[in-house]
Write an enzyme that holds these catalytic residues in place. Structure first.
Site, short mmCIF file in Angstrom:
data_model
loop_
_atom_site.label_atom_id
_atom_site.label_comp_id
_atom_site.label_asym_id
_atom_site.label_seq_id
_atom_site.Cartn_x
_atom_site.Cartn_y
_atom_site.Cartn_z
N GLY A 64 0.77 -0.87 -0.27
CA GLY A 64 -0.01 -0.01 -0.33
C GLY A 64 1.47 1.29 0.06
O GLY A 64 0.35 2.07 0.68
N GLY A 65 1.98 1.58 -0.91
CA GLY A 65 2.38 2.62 -0.87
C GLY A 65 2.38 3.78 -1.44
O GLY A 65 3.13 4.28 -2.39
N SER A 66 1.78 3.18 -2.56
CA SER A 66 0.56 4.28 -3.40
C SER A 66 0.01 5.14 -3.13
O SER A 66 0.18 6.65 -4.17
CB SER A 66 0.61 3.05 -4.66
OG SER A 66 -0.78 2.74 -4.39
N TYR A 88 -13.09 -4.14 11.10
CA TYR A 88 -11.53 -3.01 11.44
C TYR A 88 -10.88 -3.27 12.89
O TYR A 88 -9.75 -3.76 12.83
CB TYR A 88 -11.94 -0.89 10.92
CG TYR A 88 -10.70 -0.74 10.24
CD1 TYR A 88 -10.24 -1.17 8.99
CD2 TYR A 88 -10.11 0.93 11.14
CE1 TYR A 88 -8.63 -0.03 9.10
CE2 TYR A 88 -8.96 1.28 11.40
CZ TYR A 88 -8.26 0.83 9.83
OH TYR A 88 -7.28 1.84 9.94
N ALA A 89 -11.72 -3.04 14.06
CA ALA A 89 -11.23 -2.80 15.00
C ALA A 89 -10.30 -4.51 15.21
O ALA A 89 -9.27 -4.89 15.66
CB ALA A 89 -12.56 -3.01 16.23
N ALA A 90 -11.16 -5.72 14.73
CA ALA A 90 -10.98 -7.41 14.89
C ALA A 90 -9.39 -6.88 14.17
O ALA A 90 -8.55 -7.91 14.97
CB ALA A 90 -12.30 -7.63 14.28
N LYS A 112 -7.30 -4.48 13.28
CA LYS A 112 -6.21 -3.91 13.33
C LYS A 112 -5.83 -4.57 15.29
O LYS A 112 -5.09 -4.43 15.36
CB LYS A 112 -6.87 -2.58 13.56
CG LYS A 112 -6.81 -1.95 12.51
CD LYS A 112 -5.60 -1.51 11.41
CE LYS A 112 -5.52 -0.93 10.12
NZ LYS A 112 -4.58 -1.37 9.56
N ILE A 137 -5.43 10.47 10.60
CA ILE A 137 -4.55 11.07 9.76
C ILE A 137 -4.99 11.72 8.38
O ILE A 137 -6.37 10.77 7.87
CB ILE A 137 -3.62 9.96 9.46
CG1 ILE A 137 -2.60 9.05 10.19
CG2 ILE A 137 -2.21 10.66 8.06
CD1 ILE A 137 -2.44 10.37 11.81
P1 NDP Z 1 -4.84 4.95 1.23
O1 NDP Z 1 -6.31 4.39 1.42
O2 NDP Z 1 -3.91 6.34 1.26
O3 NDP Z 1 -3.89 3.69 1.01
C1 NDP Z 1 -4.23 2.43 1.00
C2 NDP Z 1 -3.02 1.54 0.94
O4 NDP Z 1 -3.58 0.35 0.64
C3 NDP Z 1 -3.70 1.96 -1.11
O5 NDP Z 1 -1.77 2.11 -1.29
C4 NDP Z 1 -3.92 0.65 -1.68
O6 NDP Z 1 -3.36 0.69 -3.21
C5 NDP Z 1 -3.25 -0.26 -0.79
N1 NDP Z 1 -4.56 -1.24 -0.84
C6 NDP Z 1 -5.71 -1.25 -0.72
N2 NDP Z 1 -6.10 -2.71 -0.75
C7 NDP Z 1 -5.02 -3.10 -1.25
C8 NDP Z 1 -4.68 -4.75 -1.49
N3 NDP Z 1 -5.24 -5.58 -1.45
N4 NDP Z 1 -3.34 -5.03 -2.27
C9 NDP Z 1 -2.74 -4.13 -2.25
N5 NDP Z 1 -2.42 -2.76 -1.32
C10 NDP Z 1 -3.90 -2.81 -1.23
O7 NDP Z 1 -5.23 4.66 3.33
P2 NDP Z 1 -4.59 5.29 4.59
O8 NDP Z 1 -2.77 5.92 3.82
O9 NDP Z 1 -4.82 6.71 5.29
O10 NDP Z 1 -4.00 3.90 5.05
C11 NDP Z 1 -3.11 3.42 5.44
C12 NDP Z 1 -3.00 1.98 6.86
O11 NDP Z 1 -2.34 3.01 7.84
C13 NDP Z 1 -3.69 1.21 6.49
O12 NDP Z 1 -3.55 0.28 6.55
C14 NDP Z 1 -4.91 1.99 7.09
O13 NDP Z 1 -5.62 1.50 8.23
C15 NDP Z 1 -4.46 2.42 8.62
N6 NDP Z 1 -4.85 3.57 9.14
C16 NDP Z 1 -4.81 4.73 8.42
C17 NDP Z 1 -5.80 5.50 9.49
C18 NDP Z 1 -5.73 7.12 8.56
O14 NDP Z 1 -6.13 7.64 9.67
N7 NDP Z 1 -5.80 7.27 7.37
C19 NDP Z 1 -5.32 5.82 10.59
C20 NDP Z 1 -4.65 4.47 11.06
C21 NDP Z 1 -4.70 3.36 10.91
P3 NDP Z 1 -4.08 0.54 -4.00
O15 NDP Z 1 -5.85 1.53 -4.16
O16 NDP Z 1 -3.29 0.51 -5.55
O17 NDP Z 1 -5.22 -1.15 -3.84
#
Ligand code: NDP
Length: 250
Positions: free
Chosen positions: A11-13, A158-160, A162, A191
């Protein structure tokens, strides 16, 4: 701080994952990001390359649904290993939400959230940790959430997931500590990313009142803590959960 280190970020995109990739590249790391959207991945690679210390750093993207065991195993064992024979840092960051009260939650929404947030870390970590054990070093960083610590109405799935990531990390930390591998979690609060953009203004202002620092976090707030956990500054830190939440959970 990460010169010549090979880092994989799921999920680095976008959002937090992209901010980590940019910061890590600025500290000299080679970066492989995984996601499901080719276009988002290509755009992110451009931004990460611009931040890199040197044009020689390897910055690449692979399409992969991290919830799929076979896809993940094939990707790591047949492809990523050629670019990164050693993986120094694995960041399990990919995540999704499918919110709703339990009595109305569809089975698919439960399954998808558990698969992408929780099963994915089994898929990636199982294949990566074997090589880290051979090398007798490695850092695994799992991006959980404060929701995994304190719950949140409307997010049982989601809570389960995380919370499960935290249990997984503590158990694995004990399994691999003697191999010099550190396994830690970051639990972000609220965030500013695509994930929280969907919250209504009312919900956002109610949330702000619960944050002692009186602002939502930005992805860089999380990335900086991830940099600490990825670097040798944290070599004696394992099995921990670090909240990055402006003081919400004390
Ligand atoms: P984004 O929605 O901005 O990013 C999520 C990333 O996950 C995207 O790069 C997406 O890429 C990738 N992704 C989603 N599904 C898949 C999949 N099946 N396989 C591979 N990649 C996947 O979310 P955030 O940056 O906000 O979240 C990042 C992490 O931080 C998550 O785990 C989230 O639960 C956690 N988090 C976020 C919070 C917030 O307030 N934002 C708070 C607490 C935790 P693509 O779309 O290309 O699949």
């Amino acid at each position: 701080m990460l010169h010549h280190k090979n880092v994989v970020i799921t999920g680095g995109s976008s959002g937090i994952g992209k901010a980590m990739a940019i910061l890590f590249a600025a500290h000299g790391a080679n970066i492989m990001i995984l996601g499901t959207s080719e276009e988002k991945g290509k755009n992110a690679v451009e931004a990460i390359k611009q931040a890199a210390m040197s044009p020689k750093q390897c910055i690449e993207y692979r399409v992969c649904d991290v919830s799929n065991f076979i896809s993940v195993e094939n990707l790591f064992l047949q492809d990523i290993v050629k670019q990164f024979p050693i993986i120094d840092v694995l960041v399990n960051n990919a995540g999704i939400t499918r919110d709703g009260f339990l009595i109305k939650m569809k089975e698919q929404d439960w399954d998808d959230v558990i698969a992408v947030n929780l099963k994915s870390i089994f898929n990636t970590t199982r294949v990566v940790v074997r090589a880290m054990m051979r090398e007798k070093k490695g850092k695994i960083i799992n991006i959980s959430s404060i929701v995994g610590l304190v719950g949140n109405a409307g997010q049982t799935n989601y809570a389960a997931a995380k919370s499960g990531m935290i249990g997984f990390s503590k158990a694995l930390a004990q399994e691999v500590a003697r191999k010099n591998i550190c396994v830690n979690c970051i639990a972000p609060g609220y965030i500013e990313t695509a994930m929280t953009e969907v919250l209504s203004e009312d919900v956002q202002s109610a949330l702000l009142q619960k944050i002692p620092m009186q602002r939502m976090g930005i992805p860089l707030d999380v990335a900086k803590v991830a940099l600490f956990l990825a670097s040798d500054l944290s070599d004696y830190v394992t099995g921990q959960v670090i909240t990055v939440d402006g003081g919400m959970v004390l």
